[in-house]
Enzyme design. Structure first.
Site, PDB file in Angstrom:
ATOM      1  N   GLU A  18      10.681 -16.840 -40.447  1.00  0.00           N
ATOM      2  CA  GLU A  18      12.113 -17.144 -40.484  1.00  0.00           C
ATOM      3  C   GLU A  18      12.750 -16.530 -41.722  1.00  0.00           C
ATOM      4  OE1 GLU A  18      13.277 -21.225 -40.252  1.00  0.00           O
ATOM      5  OE2 GLU A  18      11.821 -21.709 -38.689  1.00  0.00           O
ATOM      6  N   GLU A  60       7.390 -26.106 -39.816  1.00  0.00           N
ATOM      7  CA  GLU A  60       7.569 -26.503 -41.220  1.00  0.00           C
ATOM      8  C   GLU A  60       6.999 -27.899 -41.502  1.00  0.00           C
ATOM      9  OE1 GLU A  60      11.765 -25.928 -41.989  1.00  0.00           O
ATOM     10  OE2 GLU A  60      11.488 -23.788 -42.267  1.00  0.00           O
TER      11      GLU A  60
END
Ligand SMILES: [Zn+2]
Length: 688
Positions: free
Chosen positions: A312, A160
């Protein structure tokens, strides 16, 4: 993108990827737990783990002292068990010894402020030579040892990527970036309109992004943050590529505001997303469903239409939301089918097993603190065991005939401008993107996300709400698109500025859109929240709602060379046009001058689809609460039908006979869905 069949997500893995972030380094003192993990994974219908995302300190507990044995052991066992490993580089979380020895690897949050102490994650300085050297070293060690390991199928670069650093090194990098971009201070002063308040620069050292009066400068800073992040990512990629030619990915975060993902995407072999929509299945969640689809459609579009990976998600609760509402039974499967419906060929979770401590000990996982005899585990396993039945879907694309023009340049341009509306968050760019996307997707249209420099030629209908920055090139591309028979719908606040955020002269919308749309926007009323202006439609566009409510932004426009389809009915501008249409070449350009309520917007899309015969999945808008998606490989069509509500619904089907891929029942015309149900159907050729 046209319907076609794409190669497998990973050329060395068959079937859907179904996996989770796996952190065995948290359990090394509990070997029976790791033993249990290997027993449970196939029971859960899963075949993949993402490994090592925050493992730097476990791999190198002291500088130069490596502990790769535990990872070697895990990987060897995975290879034996045929578990595909997505191996992460650990740069998302620094070891404490590194921050202690070299504080400059930490980020500076405020201009001229202190370095961050060692804490948290995702908080390095992307310009730090020390951090780059250390990341490159650990990545190289990982790649040398495991880059050819049979279990490893994909590199997961960092985690991320996001945030920004305001240290002196990053500032100097920004100034060099500006020098390369502008060449001279004269050009920069002109681009930023620095004569305003008498602020021209005569030395590069004077240029500083804490100067907020120049919106062009603020915009460039955001662009620089993306570029330095891409540069850091490429450093990581080069390090793993020293010993490995495996494909690379990094997990993006939907429409994350801080990075222009269109600049990351070309460097990735696989596009991955992290998605945490807060579905719970207790009410009509149509709006949340189409928002999640908007992120998913972006991921497919970033990859040029090819299948992508949901890296995710959570099968259960989010620990960081205000409340802690459970996903009701069935909601998880619907969420996963929705992602597959938008082109995902793998769906994975954060996380495999809840940790005993730390900030995410309550974050949803497959294995709870109580063990595996849980509802969540059963639902994950049930979903996992249906995936082999869906394998015909793998590799198919999405034949979207609608393009939604939206990107970070448009969004940042508007957000950096001082007005209209003070708070950038209240300008509502993404709200309007979601509203238009919802209007199209809830109508049964497949939608691609198209950047402002993208190829427009694949589409029948283009939507460009709040297209704030339009340069000559985009203006000409839109003119060609409409001239060749395309339908364009654009809106208020479009084509205000060039890429430096300088306002166009000669009346909005600029860059040729005034001529294309046949309207001139003279001024704009910015209404306080809660206030509305009434709108009434003319009768020229069948299907358009008779009345509507405008709010937030109401432009006063003049129909210079356009047909008026709706007018304001209240305020001093009552009687003036709010929706216009102009025929140009073989196509039409629509201009909507105000932010309209969702029902009016839905009716506008319905009316335009009907009037111009835009291809859609369903002949008519489905009833409220039913959302459909379609994938297509050029030979087979797959329909995804979702009930966004907790109560039973009847879903209309497109013409033909449709077979449920999981249990073989066939349907024509319609399908009964229980609450929060979701189905995947394949079209049967009539002759078969
Ligand atoms: Zn920095």
């Amino acid at each position: 993108m046209p319907a076609q069949s794409y190669p497998a997500l990973l050329n060395n893995h068959q079937g859907f990827l179904h996996g989770a972030d796996y952190n065995p380094d948290q359990w090394l003192q509990h070997p029976h737990i790791i033993e249990e993990d290997f027993q449970i994974i196939s029971r859960a219908g899963m075949n993949s783990w993402s490994l090592g995302i925050f493992s730097w300190a476990a791999l190198e507990p002291e500088p130069g002292v490596y502990r790769f044995d535990w990872m070697q052991d895990i990987l060897d066992r995975c290879a034996q068990a045929n578990i595909a490993i997505i191996l992460a580089t650990p740069s998302g979380s620094k070891p404490a010894w590194l921050s202690q020895a070299h504080p400059e690897v930490c980020r500076v949050l405020q201009w001229q402020g202190p370095r961050e102490p060692h804490r948290g994650r995702h908080n390095h300085c992307p310009s730090s030579e020390v951090y780059r050297r250390e990341v490159s070293r650990i990545n190289g060690e990982l790649s040398r040892r495991f880059g050819a390991h049979p279990a490893v199928k994909l590199w997961h670069l960092s985690n991320e990527y996001g945030g920004e650093c305001r240290c002196e090194t990053c500032l100097q990098g920004f100034r060099r970036w500006l020098q390369e971009r502008y060449g001279s201070l004269d050009a920069l002063n002109d681009a930023y309109w620095n004569g305003f308040w008498g602020h021209p620069y005569n030395d590069w050292e004077q240029v500083h992004p804490f100067e907020v009066i120049h919106d062009g400068l603020q915009l460039d800073w955001r662009r620089f943050v993306t570029d330095i992040t891409v540069d850091f990512m490429l450093m990581e990629k080069a390090a793993v590529r020293q010993h490995s030619d495996l494909p690379v990915t990094t997990n993006m975060m939907g429409h994350y505001p801080g990075l222009d993902y269109w600049r990351l995407a070309p460097h990735l072999d696989v596009i991955s997303n992290d998605a945490y929509p807060s579905f719970d299945g207790r009410s009509d969640e149509s709006t949340s469903l189409t928002q999640a689809i908007c992120d998913a459609n972006l991921m497919r579009s970033l990859g040029g239409g090819k299948p992508w990976l949901l890296m995710e998600s959570t099968p259960s609760q989010l620990n960081w939301t205000e409340n802690f509402v459970m996903k009701r039974p069935g909601v998880h499967r619907r969420e996963m089918y929705l992602q597959i419906g938008a082109g995902a060929d793998g769906t994975c979770y954060f996380q495999w097993r809840k940790g005993r401590g730390g900030s995410e000990k309550y974050h949803g996982a497959i294995i709870d603190h109580a063990g595996t005899h849980t509802r969540v585990m059963r639902e994950v396993a049930e979903y996992g065991h249906t995936l082999p039945q869906l394998e015909a879907v793998l590799g198919s694309g999405v034949n979207a005939r609608v393009g939604l023009i939206e990107d970070w340049q448009m969004r940042w341009g508007l957000e950096c401008a001082h007005g209209p509306r003070k708070n950038p968050k209240h300008k509502g760019y993404m709200d309007e993107i979601h509203a238009w996307h919802h209007a199209a997707v809830s109508r049964g249209l497949s939608v691609d996300i198209v950047p402002s420099n993208g190829d427009l030629s694949n589409y029948d209908l283009l939507l460009m709400p709040m297209g704030y920055q339009v340069d000559e090139k985009l203006g000409q591309a839109l003119e060609r698109f409409v001239g060749n028979g395309g339908i364009l719908i654009t809106s208020y606040l479009s084509a205000h500025c060039d890429p430096h955020n300088r306002c166009h002269l000669g009346g909005w919308p600029g860059s040729g859109l005034r001529q294309l749309c046949g309207v001139w926007a003279e001024e704009m009323d910015g209404l306080p929240d809660g206030e509305v202006v009434q709108v009434t439609s003319e009768t020229h566009l069948p299907g358009l709602a008779a009345t509507g409510r405008a709010r937030t932004y109401c432009e006063r426009i003049h129909a210079e060379d356009a047909e008026v389809l709706a007018r304001y009915r209240s305020e001093f501008y009552a009687g003036e046009p709010v929706l216009c249409r102009r025929a140009a070449g073989k196509g039409y350009a629509y201009y909507l001058a105000a932010r309209m309520d969702q029902a009016f917007l839905d009716s506008l899309i319905d009316a335009v689809v009907e009037a111009h015969q835009v291809p859609s999945i369903l002949p008519q808008r489905p009833p409220p609460g039913i959302i459909v998606q379609e994938r297509d490989n050029g030979q087979q069509r797959f329909l995804f039908v979702h009930n966004a509500t907790p109560t039973a619904r009847e879903a209309p089907l497109p013409p033909g006979t449709w077979t449920d891929l999981t249990h073989g029942s066939t349907y024509r015309d319609s399908l009964s869905l229980s609450g929060v149900d979701s189905r995947v159907l394949i079209w049967q050729n009539i002759s078969s």
